[in-house]
Design a protein around this motif. Structure first.
Motif, short mmCIF file in Angstrom:
data_model
loop_
_atom_site.label_atom_id
_atom_site.label_comp_id
_atom_site.label_asym_id
_atom_site.label_seq_id
_atom_site.Cartn_x
_atom_site.Cartn_y
_atom_site.Cartn_z
N GLY A 238 18.66 4.51 87.46
CA GLY A 238 19.26 5.23 88.55
C GLY A 238 18.31 6.29 89.20
O GLY A 238 18.53 7.37 89.72
N VAL A 239 17.18 6.54 88.43
CA VAL A 239 16.33 7.49 88.40
C VAL A 239 15.80 7.83 89.93
O VAL A 239 15.42 9.07 90.23
CB VAL A 239 15.13 7.57 87.33
CG1 VAL A 239 13.98 6.86 87.72
CG2 VAL A 239 14.55 9.02 86.98
N THR A 240 15.26 6.79 90.62
CA THR A 240 15.02 6.82 91.87
C THR A 240 16.01 7.06 93.06
O THR A 240 15.87 7.38 94.33
CB THR A 240 14.07 5.64 92.28
OG1 THR A 240 14.72 4.49 92.12
CG2 THR A 240 12.85 5.63 91.49
N ALA A 241 17.54 7.15 92.67
CA ALA A 241 18.35 6.95 93.88
C ALA A 241 18.93 8.35 93.81
O ALA A 241 20.07 8.51 94.50
CB ALA A 241 19.52 5.97 93.20
N GLY A 242 18.41 9.32 93.08
CA GLY A 242 19.32 10.83 93.26
C GLY A 242 20.65 10.83 92.69
O GLY A 242 21.46 11.63 93.16
N THR A 243 20.76 9.99 91.72
CA THR A 243 22.11 9.88 91.26
C THR A 243 22.32 10.86 90.09
O THR A 243 21.47 11.73 89.64
CB THR A 243 22.51 8.42 90.73
OG1 THR A 243 21.36 8.20 89.84
CG2 THR A 243 22.23 7.60 91.85
N ALA A 244 23.53 10.87 89.20
CA ALA A 244 23.43 11.72 88.31
C ALA A 244 22.60 11.07 87.05
O ALA A 244 22.29 12.07 86.24
CB ALA A 244 24.99 11.66 87.71
N GLN A 245 22.32 10.08 87.08
CA GLN A 245 21.24 9.51 86.04
C GLN A 245 20.14 10.50 86.31
O GLN A 245 19.23 10.50 84.84
CB GLN A 245 21.09 8.19 86.12
CG GLN A 245 22.15 7.07 85.65
CD GLN A 245 22.95 6.57 86.95
OE1 GLN A 245 23.60 7.29 87.81
NE2 GLN A 245 23.11 5.19 86.88
N ALA A 246 19.50 10.72 87.36
CA ALA A 246 18.34 11.28 87.53
C ALA A 246 18.50 12.54 87.01
O ALA A 246 17.58 13.24 86.59
CB ALA A 246 18.11 11.33 89.08
N VAL A 247 19.63 13.20 87.42
CA VAL A 247 19.71 14.73 86.97
C VAL A 247 19.55 14.69 85.34
O VAL A 247 19.19 15.64 84.64
CB VAL A 247 21.29 15.14 87.17
CG1 VAL A 247 21.33 16.69 86.83
CG2 VAL A 247 21.38 14.99 88.65
N ILE A 248 20.17 13.65 84.62
CA ILE A 248 20.40 13.79 83.32
C ILE A 248 19.07 13.24 82.79
O ILE A 248 18.18 14.16 81.58
CB ILE A 248 21.14 12.32 82.67
CG1 ILE A 248 22.89 13.10 82.74
CG2 ILE A 248 21.26 12.33 81.46
CD1 ILE A 248 23.81 11.86 82.55
N VAL A 249 18.05 12.50 83.36
CA VAL A 249 16.76 12.49 82.89
C VAL A 249 15.78 13.39 83.21
O VAL A 249 15.14 13.76 82.27
CB VAL A 249 16.27 11.16 83.90
CG1 VAL A 249 14.62 11.18 83.89
CG2 VAL A 249 16.53 9.90 83.35
N ASP A 250 16.04 14.26 84.12
CA ASP A 250 15.48 15.49 84.13
C ASP A 250 15.70 16.35 83.27
O ASP A 250 15.10 17.19 82.49
CB ASP A 250 15.70 16.13 85.40
CG ASP A 250 14.99 15.61 86.64
OD1 ASP A 250 13.99 14.44 86.30
OD2 ASP A 250 15.28 15.56 88.02
N SER A 251 17.11 16.58 82.76
CA SER A 251 17.74 17.58 81.78
C SER A 251 16.88 17.12 80.46
O SER A 251 16.78 18.10 79.70
CB SER A 251 19.18 17.59 81.79
OG SER A 251 19.61 17.74 83.12
#
Ligand code: C2E
Ligand code: MG
Ligand code: MG
Ligand code: MG
Length: 282
Positions: A210-223
């Motif tokens: 989900g990292v390219t979709a601006g989803t919650a997954q992207a936030v977690i990957v960044d964190s």
């Protein structure tokens, strides 16, 4: 088959479950023979450095060519091997193969041989008395540098305190880097990163998806990059399938990735070809 007192099937009985159990029992019995019959093999998936895709290491993954069913997925037979105890013998065989392959790479490639080889270790292995002593003996006998073998473990192996966590600490003391696999699935607790000696965090594919979709997954990957950087842990993004994901992960600060976008799992000989000085243009 479960029957009630009247002889009829009880309400919760599901014939499909019974067939699955019977299939598992047959496969489990086959698995006991698989090593001796030469049906198992290892493949190696490169772990690459971002953004250029240079090889940072490889992960060993087991394959089973069943005489009737063809390729059986480790996602199916590893849990089976855990349940029927075959994993102990299987795990020993896998580690032996890995040390032998490392020696072959050294002979063929010298300084170009893969320096870091990840091996998946099942919870049941970690709980087996004498497991770490067995690993130590094998590495000593084969002259394998413990620092070269990363132990990939999952959180289920080390939940709470107990023999699982003790074994991981012993592996670490022996000199093996420890990687926490599939991080973020299951019952991940951040306290694991405090209690368990972890050098590598493998961020599960489900977050990378989900990292390219601006989803919650992207936030977690960044964190997770903030957390791992702060803790001095290397983060590896798992299951990278597209260029866009790779770019986004690199921007987020990821230095290591693994996935079909870069390489699929390949044989040891294919890794040799990939890294041979001719192929590298050296
Ligand atoms: P894992 O350790 O998380 O290994 C990564 C899995 O993801 C591998 O599946 C790999 O082929 C797959 N994969 C890698 N990149 C991609 C991608 O871009 N897209 C997709 N869809 N998949 C990708 P594999 O080989 O089927 O193994 C499944 C699981 O079985 C492993 O997950 C691991 O938990 C277990 N396993 C495999 N080999 C061993 C082993 O030698 N010992 C033990 N104990 N477990 C093993
Ligand atoms: Mg793994
Ligand atoms: Mg994984
Ligand atoms: Mg996985």
């Amino acid at each position: 088959a479960a029957k009630n007192a009247g002889g009829g099937r009880v309400a919760w009985f599901d014939p499909a479950m019974d067939r699955l159990a019977a299939r598992d029992a047959r496969l489990g019995a086959d698995l006991r023979q698989a090593v001796a019959r030469g049906e198992l093999s290892l493949v190696y998936q490169p772990i690459v450095e971002l953004p250029d895709g240079g090889l940072a290491g490889v992960e060993a993954l087991v394959r089973w060519q069943h005489p009737e069913h063809g390729q059986v997925s480790p996602a199916l037979f590893i849990p089976l091997a855990e349940r029927n105890g075959t994993i102990i013998e299987l795990g020993r065989w896998i580690l032996e193969q890995v040390t032998a392959q490392a020696a072959r790479w050294d002979r063929a490639l010298g300084a170009h041989a893969p320096r870091r080889i990840s091996v998946n270790i099942s919870p049941r292995e970690l709980h087996e008395p004498g497991f770490v002593a067995g690993v130590a003996a094998l590495l000593a006998r084969t002259g394998t540098d413990p620092a070269r073998i990363t132990a990939e473990i999952t959180e289920t192996a080390v939940l709470g305190t107990g023999p699982g966590l003790d074994a991981v600490r012993e592996l670490h003391e022996l000199g093996l880097p420890v990687a926490l696999d599939d991080f973020g699935t299951g019952q991940s607790s951040l306290s694991l990163l405090v209690d368990c000696p972890v050098q590598v965090l493998k961020v599960d594919k489900s977050f990378v998806d989900g990292v390219t979709a601006g989803t919650a997954q992207a936030v977690i990957v960044d964190s997770l990059i903030a957390i791992t950087t702060g803790l001095g842990i290397q983060a590896v993004a798992e299951g990278v399938e597209t260029e866009a994901q790779a770019r986004r992960l690199h921007q987020a600060g990821y230095r290591y990735a693994q996935g079909f976008h870069f390489f699929r799992p390949m044989t040891g000989d294919q890794v040799t070809s990939l890294l041979s000085p001719v192929a590298l243009g050296a």
